[in-house]
Structures are given as structure tokens and as C-alpha cells.
Design a protein around this motif. Structure first.
Motif, PDB file in Angstrom:
ATOM      1  N   LYS A   1       0.575  -1.213  -0.324  1.00  0.00           N
ATOM      2  CA  LYS A   1      -0.280   0.383   0.005  1.00  0.00           C
ATOM      3  C   LYS A   1       1.147   1.187  -0.149  1.00  0.00           C
ATOM      4  O   LYS A   1       0.701   2.061  -1.228  1.00  0.00           O
TER       5      LYS A   1
ATOM      6  N   ASN B   1      -7.746   0.402  -2.543  1.00  0.00           N
ATOM      7  CA  ASN B   1      -8.050  -0.940  -2.140  1.00  0.00           C
ATOM      8  C   ASN B   1      -8.426  -2.065  -2.955  1.00  0.00           C
ATOM      9  O   ASN B   1      -8.549  -2.981  -2.260  1.00  0.00           O
TER      10      ASN B   1
ATOM     11  N   TYR C   1      -9.152  -6.581   3.777  1.00  0.00           N
ATOM     12  CA  TYR C   1      -9.922  -5.488   4.070  1.00  0.00           C
ATOM     13  C   TYR C   1     -10.105  -4.372   5.366  1.00  0.00           C
ATOM     14  O   TYR C   1      -9.335  -3.752   5.494  1.00  0.00           O
TER      15      TYR C   1
ATOM     16  N   LEU D   1      -6.145  -3.003   5.413  1.00  0.00           N
ATOM     17  CA  LEU D   1      -6.100  -1.636   5.172  1.00  0.00           C
ATOM     18  C   LEU D   1      -7.247  -0.800   6.067  1.00  0.00           C
ATOM     19  O   LEU D   1      -6.762   0.463   6.078  1.00  0.00           O
TER      20      LEU D   1
ATOM     21  N   TYR E   1      -4.814  -0.298   8.373  1.00  0.00           N
ATOM     22  CA  TYR E   1      -3.873   1.216   8.607  1.00  0.00           C
ATOM     23  C   TYR E   1      -4.496   2.168   8.314  1.00  0.00           C
ATOM     24  O   TYR E   1      -3.573   3.362   9.080  1.00  0.00           O
ATOM     25  N   SER E   2      -5.940   2.339   7.163  1.00  0.00           N
ATOM     26  CA  SER E   2      -5.719   3.763   7.310  1.00  0.00           C
ATOM     27  C   SER E   2      -6.482   4.715   9.213  1.00  0.00           C
ATOM     28  O   SER E   2      -6.829   5.787   8.063  1.00  0.00           O
TER      29      SER E   2
END
Length: 125
Positions: A17, A25, A43, A46, A49-50
Motif C-alpha cells: 500500500k 483498496n 480489507y 487496509l 492501516y487507514s
């Protein structure tokens, strides 16, 4: 990809990423799904992470569903209840655990669950 453990998978997805900031994504999930990583796992990584924005998205120690452990005395009580005729579902409700876990405990105790079957009428004439 299956040989990687959870920590390595998480690091790899985050690194990908970071190296490809323009990818959505969905595109990242497609890439790793072809490598054999479940989409829901990708997912989840991610999203973590976000939310944090950190490079490290390792799981916290002790996170997850707490394990239900049954003591030896409770196991003995359950096996006695099973011998007296209580069903696994009734035992599960009594001790507030799941029926599959009761089944597992009783198997370890050497008890098997049997189902009553009706026998057709047979005449010996």
C-alpha cells in the motif's frame, strides 16, 4: 503466500500500500486475492492501516475472542450429566457454553452421543 504467517501478511500488505499509493483498496485486494490471501483479511488490514496511519498494523496482544476454558471439576460434572441422560444442548445451556464445545469435552471423556431410532415392527411368525 499461504506459508506466510499473519504478521508477515500484514507487513506485506501495508508495504504494498505504501509503495503504490495511487492504487485503490479494491485493486490491492484483487492483487493479494490472486496470491491466495482472503479478501476479508486484506480489507481488515487496509482498514486498520487507514485508521492508524502507522506502518505497523500488528494486532494488539490479547485481542480477539476470549477463550472459554472448562475446569476438570466442570468436565466431570458435565460427563455425569451426560450419563444421567441430559442432552448436549441442555448441558450447554446449564454451563453457559456452546453445544459443539460440550461435544468436544464429552468426546475427550470417552462418551459418545447416540440418537434414538425407531425400529419398524417385525413379526416372528
Amino acid at each position: 503466500m499461504q506459508s506466510l504467517n499473519e504478521e508477515q501478511q500484514r507487513k506485506l500488505v501495508v508495504q504494498y500500500k505504501i509503495e503504490h499509493p495511487g492504487l485503490s483498496n479494491n485493486a490491492i485486494a484483487k492483487y493479494f486475492a490472486e496470491l491466495g490471501v482472503p479478501r476479508s483479511t486484506i480489507y481488515g488490514i487496509l482498514d486498520c492501516y487507514s485508521a492508524t496511519g502507522k506502518d505497523s498494523v500488528l494486532r494488539k496482544e490479547g485481542s480477539g475472542r476470549p477463550a472459554t476454558k472448562v475446569t476438570a471439576t466442570l468436565m466431570e460434572k458435565m460427563s455425569n450429566d451426560a450419563r444421567t441422560g441430559l442432552s448436549q444442548r441442555e448441558i450447554a445451556r446449564k454451563y453457559d457454553i456452546s453445544q459443539p464445545y460440550v461435544n468436544e469435552i464429552l468426546k475427550k471423556q470417552g462418551l459418545s452421543a447416540y440418537k434414538k431410532e425407531k425400529v419398524s415392527f417385525v413379526s416372528f411368525e
